[in-house]
Design a protein around this motif. Sequence first.
Motif, PDB file in Angstrom:
ATOM      1  N   PRO A 130      44.875  -3.460  41.084  1.00  0.00           N
ATOM      2  CA  PRO A 130      44.156  -4.736  41.131  1.00  0.00           C
ATOM      3  C   PRO A 130      44.964  -5.827  40.447  1.00  0.00           C
ATOM      4  O   PRO A 130      45.980  -5.549  39.791  1.00  0.00           O
ATOM      5  CB  PRO A 130      42.863  -4.433  40.355  1.00  0.00           C
ATOM      6  CG  PRO A 130      43.220  -3.322  39.427  1.00  0.00           C
ATOM      7  CD  PRO A 130      44.258  -2.506  40.136  1.00  0.00           C
ATOM      8  N   ASN A 165      39.010  -4.795  44.681  1.00  0.00           N
ATOM      9  CA  ASN A 165      40.046  -5.510  43.931  1.00  0.00           C
ATOM     10  C   ASN A 165      41.424  -4.889  44.069  1.00  0.00           C
ATOM     11  O   ASN A 165      42.425  -5.536  43.730  1.00  0.00           O
ATOM     12  CB  ASN A 165      39.679  -5.582  42.448  1.00  0.00           C
ATOM     13  CG  ASN A 165      38.599  -6.607  42.169  1.00  0.00           C
ATOM     14  OD1 ASN A 165      38.353  -7.496  42.984  1.00  0.00           O
ATOM     15  ND2 ASN A 165      37.932  -6.484  41.032  1.00  0.00           N
ATOM     16  N   GLY A 205      43.668  -7.288  45.599  1.00  0.00           N
ATOM     17  CA  GLY A 205      42.600  -8.044  46.244  1.00  0.00           C
ATOM     18  C   GLY A 205      42.847  -8.316  47.715  1.00  0.00           C
ATOM     19  O   GLY A 205      42.424  -9.353  48.250  1.00  0.00           O
ATOM     20  N   SER A 208      33.068  -6.983  42.205  1.00  0.00           N
ATOM     21  CA  SER A 208      33.755  -7.350  43.445  1.00  0.00           C
ATOM     22  C   SER A 208      32.823  -7.236  44.644  1.00  0.00           C
ATOM     23  O   SER A 208      32.913  -8.037  45.581  1.00  0.00           O
ATOM     24  CB  SER A 208      35.004  -6.486  43.656  1.00  0.00           C
ATOM     25  OG  SER A 208      34.676  -5.134  43.861  1.00  0.00           O
TER      26      SER A 208
END
Length: 322
Positions: A136, A216, A220, A262
């Motif tokens: 991430p 993520n 992302g 998220s």
Amino acid sequence: MSALRLIGFLFVLGVVIAPSAGIANPQLAQTPGARANMQMLEPQTFRGAAFSYDHEVQVVLPASYDVSGDRTYPVLWVLDSPLMTRTVVGVLDTLVMGNHAPEMIVVSIGSPAEEGLAGLGRRVMDFSPPGPDYFPPEPQGEAWRALAPLPQFPHKADDFLAFLVDELRPQLAQRYRFSGDHALFGHSAGGMFAAYALFQRPGAFGKVIIGSPYLNVVRGAVFDAETAYAATHDDLDASLFIGVGGDETDEYFLAISGIVSSATRLSETLHMRGYPSLDVRTRIFAGEDHYTVVPRIISEGVRHLWAEDAAELPSSWPQPPQ
């Protein structure tokens, strides 16, 4: 008369007199000769054009399939077959019995269960969108690398998506009676892939269930795909259910992965877009973790996505006389 025999007698009586007396029954009772549950076929092996390894595919047919003539059925595509198939089928059996969902075909894809965790490891390659690595963004990426310094590996989400839609689906459609109503369910890394598929191949799956997704990771990439889609589209014709466990915020690895935050961000972003043809339902299940939440996501996801179909089914209980 024993309670068990009485229940059996009442059920048979209801089936027999339903057409004339207006007593509603489970939808399976409307199809003479239907099984009591879904039929799990033997797993099949397929190799996609872009892959050097096989995928195992298990098809599970509706209880009425063999006695329903040329009737077609919606299809629920399930990722992580060794882990998810039996749970999905068990939930569907009870939902169908209670007329909370229509009958459907299940197609599960994954590695052979006999390969153990080594086979399951390939899912990370299958589900990963293009990107520099699997981590991430910072600062969560630094925390991830300290726990799991992953090596470089191929990110094959585009290849896997093409395999599902362009190769596997046409082959299976020649053998089984697909209606054209296709849904995709993925959990965890599979949830990330399901979300990616929504934007990368819009229309390939009209219904999507996203469970506890790692949105993520790969810096992302799913949000990048959403942003790119929004830049060139003013609508998204899909029905979407997003589910996570509330306790996922209290487990360190899942917390730094941003599972709950998220998923919420994705839901909020899609609502903000205001796509007129998009339906989004999001649930945070209190008291559930990354694993215990799975059956609840499946149950509520299916019930939400096929709510209109279920509303056309009769009640599964006898109704008062008119």
